[in-house]
Design a protein around this motif. Structure first.
Motif, PDB file in Angstrom:
ATOM      1  N   SER A  26      18.802 -71.006 -22.672  1.00  9.85           N
ATOM      2  CA  SER A  26      20.183 -71.196 -22.232  1.00  9.85           C
ATOM      3  C   SER A  26      20.173 -72.048 -20.956  1.00  9.85           C
ATOM      4  O   SER A  26      19.132 -72.195 -20.310  1.00  9.85           O
ATOM      5  CB  SER A  26      20.841 -69.843 -21.931  1.00  9.85           C
ATOM      6  OG  SER A  26      20.256 -69.259 -20.777  1.00  9.85           O
ATOM      7  N   HIS A  27      21.334 -72.567 -20.587  1.00  4.70           N
ATOM      8  CA  HIS A  27      21.414 -73.345 -19.343  1.00  4.70           C
ATOM      9  C   HIS A  27      21.082 -72.469 -18.140  1.00  4.70           C
ATOM     10  O   HIS A  27      20.483 -72.929 -17.173  1.00  4.70           O
ATOM     11  CB  HIS A  27      22.786 -74.000 -19.197  1.00  4.70           C
ATOM     12  CG  HIS A  27      22.984 -75.146 -20.133  1.00  4.70           C
ATOM     13  ND1 HIS A  27      22.249 -76.309 -20.059  1.00  4.70           N
ATOM     14  CD2 HIS A  27      23.829 -75.297 -21.186  1.00  4.70           C
ATOM     15  CE1 HIS A  27      22.635 -77.128 -21.015  1.00  4.70           C
ATOM     16  NE2 HIS A  27      23.589 -76.540 -21.712  1.00  4.70           N
ATOM     17  N   VAL A  59      14.927 -80.885 -19.867  1.00  4.30           N
ATOM     18  CA  VAL A  59      16.102 -80.062 -20.182  1.00  4.30           C
ATOM     19  C   VAL A  59      16.390 -80.120 -21.676  1.00  4.30           C
ATOM     20  O   VAL A  59      16.671 -79.093 -22.298  1.00  4.30           O
ATOM     21  CB  VAL A  59      17.329 -80.499 -19.351  1.00  4.30           C
ATOM     22  CG1 VAL A  59      18.593 -79.800 -19.828  1.00  4.30           C
ATOM     23  CG2 VAL A  59      17.082 -80.220 -17.871  1.00  4.30           C
ATOM     24  N   PHE A  60      16.307 -81.288 -22.272  1.00  3.25           N
ATOM     25  CA  PHE A  60      16.548 -81.440 -23.709  1.00  3.25           C
ATOM     26  C   PHE A  60      15.597 -80.557 -24.508  1.00  3.25           C
ATOM     27  O   PHE A  60      16.015 -79.812 -25.393  1.00  3.25           O
ATOM     28  CB  PHE A  60      16.386 -82.908 -24.123  1.00  3.25           C
ATOM     29  CG  PHE A  60      16.689 -83.154 -25.571  1.00  3.25           C
ATOM     30  CD1 PHE A  60      17.982 -83.391 -25.989  1.00  3.25           C
ATOM     31  CD2 PHE A  60      15.672 -83.146 -26.506  1.00  3.25           C
ATOM     32  CE1 PHE A  60      18.264 -83.611 -27.330  1.00  3.25           C
ATOM     33  CE2 PHE A  60      15.937 -83.356 -27.846  1.00  3.25           C
ATOM     34  CZ  PHE A  60      17.240 -83.594 -28.260  1.00  3.25           C
ATOM     35  N   ILE A  84      17.374 -75.341 -10.433  1.00  2.00           N
ATOM     36  CA  ILE A  84      18.515 -76.253 -10.359  1.00  2.00           C
ATOM     37  C   ILE A  84      19.770 -75.457 -10.678  1.00  2.00           C
ATOM     38  O   ILE A  84      19.698 -74.296 -11.064  1.00  2.00           O
ATOM     39  CB  ILE A  84      18.366 -77.444 -11.350  1.00  2.00           C
ATOM     40  CG1 ILE A  84      18.259 -76.936 -12.797  1.00  2.00           C
ATOM     41  CG2 ILE A  84      17.183 -78.320 -10.976  1.00  2.00           C
ATOM     42  CD1 ILE A  84      18.247 -78.023 -13.860  1.00  2.00           C
ATOM     43  N   GLU A  85      20.930 -76.080 -10.536  1.00  2.00           N
ATOM     44  CA  GLU A  85      22.200 -75.452 -10.891  1.00  2.00           C
ATOM     45  C   GLU A  85      22.396 -75.518 -12.409  1.00  2.00           C
ATOM     46  O   GLU A  85      21.903 -76.440 -13.061  1.00  2.00           O
ATOM     47  CB  GLU A  85      23.365 -76.173 -10.206  1.00  2.00           C
ATOM     48  CG  GLU A  85      23.331 -76.121  -8.692  1.00  2.00           C
ATOM     49  CD  GLU A  85      23.535 -74.722  -8.158  1.00  2.00           C
ATOM     50  OE1 GLU A  85      24.350 -73.968  -8.754  1.00  2.00           O
ATOM     51  OE2 GLU A  85      22.874 -74.372  -7.162  1.00  2.00           O
ATOM     52  N   GLU A  86      23.132 -74.559 -12.952  1.00  2.00           N
ATOM     53  CA  GLU A  86      23.444 -74.584 -14.384  1.00  2.00           C
ATOM     54  C   GLU A  86      24.191 -75.860 -14.761  1.00  2.00           C
ATOM     55  O   GLU A  86      23.956 -76.443 -15.813  1.00  2.00           O
ATOM     56  CB  GLU A  86      24.281 -73.373 -14.778  1.00  2.00           C
ATOM     57  CG  GLU A  86      23.498 -72.106 -14.913  1.00  2.00           C
ATOM     58  CD  GLU A  86      24.355 -70.954 -15.388  1.00  2.00           C
ATOM     59  OE1 GLU A  86      24.973 -71.058 -16.469  1.00  2.00           O
ATOM     60  OE2 GLU A  86      24.405 -69.943 -14.666  1.00  2.00           O
ATOM     61  N   ALA A 146      18.120 -73.411 -15.636  1.00  2.00           N
ATOM     62  CA  ALA A 146      18.418 -73.548 -14.205  1.00  2.00           C
ATOM     63  C   ALA A 146      17.487 -72.677 -13.368  1.00  2.00           C
ATOM     64  O   ALA A 146      16.944 -73.124 -12.348  1.00  2.00           O
ATOM     65  CB  ALA A 146      19.871 -73.177 -13.935  1.00  2.00           C
ATOM     66  N   LYS A 147      17.274 -71.468 -13.800  1.00  2.00           N
ATOM     67  CA  LYS A 147      16.391 -70.552 -13.068  1.00  2.00           C
ATOM     68  C   LYS A 147      14.953 -71.079 -13.052  1.00  2.00           C
ATOM     69  O   LYS A 147      14.313 -71.110 -12.006  1.00  2.00           O
ATOM     70  CB  LYS A 147      16.432 -69.166 -13.705  1.00  2.00           C
ATOM     71  CG  LYS A 147      15.567 -68.151 -13.008  1.00  2.00           C
ATOM     72  CD  LYS A 147      15.649 -66.797 -13.694  1.00  2.00           C
ATOM     73  CE  LYS A 147      14.689 -65.833 -13.028  1.00  2.00           C
ATOM     74  NZ  LYS A 147      14.614 -64.570 -13.763  1.00  2.00           N
TER      75      LYS A 147
END
Length: 119
Positions: A83-84, A73-74, A93-95, A88-89
């Motif tokens: 973007s978050h 993620v980092f 996972i969830e934003e 996520a997509k």
């Protein structure tokens, strides 16, 4: 190469392909474990952006020691500029999970640095 339409930079096109291939590999091999503790804890961004205070060598050395979920993620958010919502997509996972993983990654960096590192 046949799909490159000579629109935009070649470097950007290759980067997008490489990132997507890496994400597919991580998802396929279940190599990424992301903690979903959002329901139990609320995470907020660190008060000062620790990343801006680090040298590139310090940052790279610390990134390499992060758990895979934090590191993924980092890298996607800070280095690749996703973007978050996009993260996520791509990671399914969830934003909010993406946001909390980034906050945990920054906290991880902060905890692995000594105050002397910025003197």
């Amino acid at each position: 190469m046949k799909s490159y339409k000579f629109q935009g930079s070649f470097e950007g096109w290759i980067r997008k392909i490489m990132v997507n291939l890496c994400l597919k590999h991580l998802n396929k091999n279940k190599a990424i474990e992301i903690e979903n503790l959002d329901k139990l804890y609320k995470y907020k961004e660190t008060e000062s952006d620790i990343v801006e205070k680090m040298t590139s060598k310090q940052l790279l050395n610390n990134i390499l020691t992060m758990p895979v979920g934090y590191r993924t993620v980092f890298n996607l958010f800070v280095i690749e500029g996703y973007s978050h919502k996009e993260i996520a997509k791509n990671l399914k996972i969830e934003e909010s999970t993406s946001r909390s993983q980034l906050a945990k990654a920054k906290l991880f960096l902060k905890n692995n640095l000594n105050e002397n590192d910025f003197s």
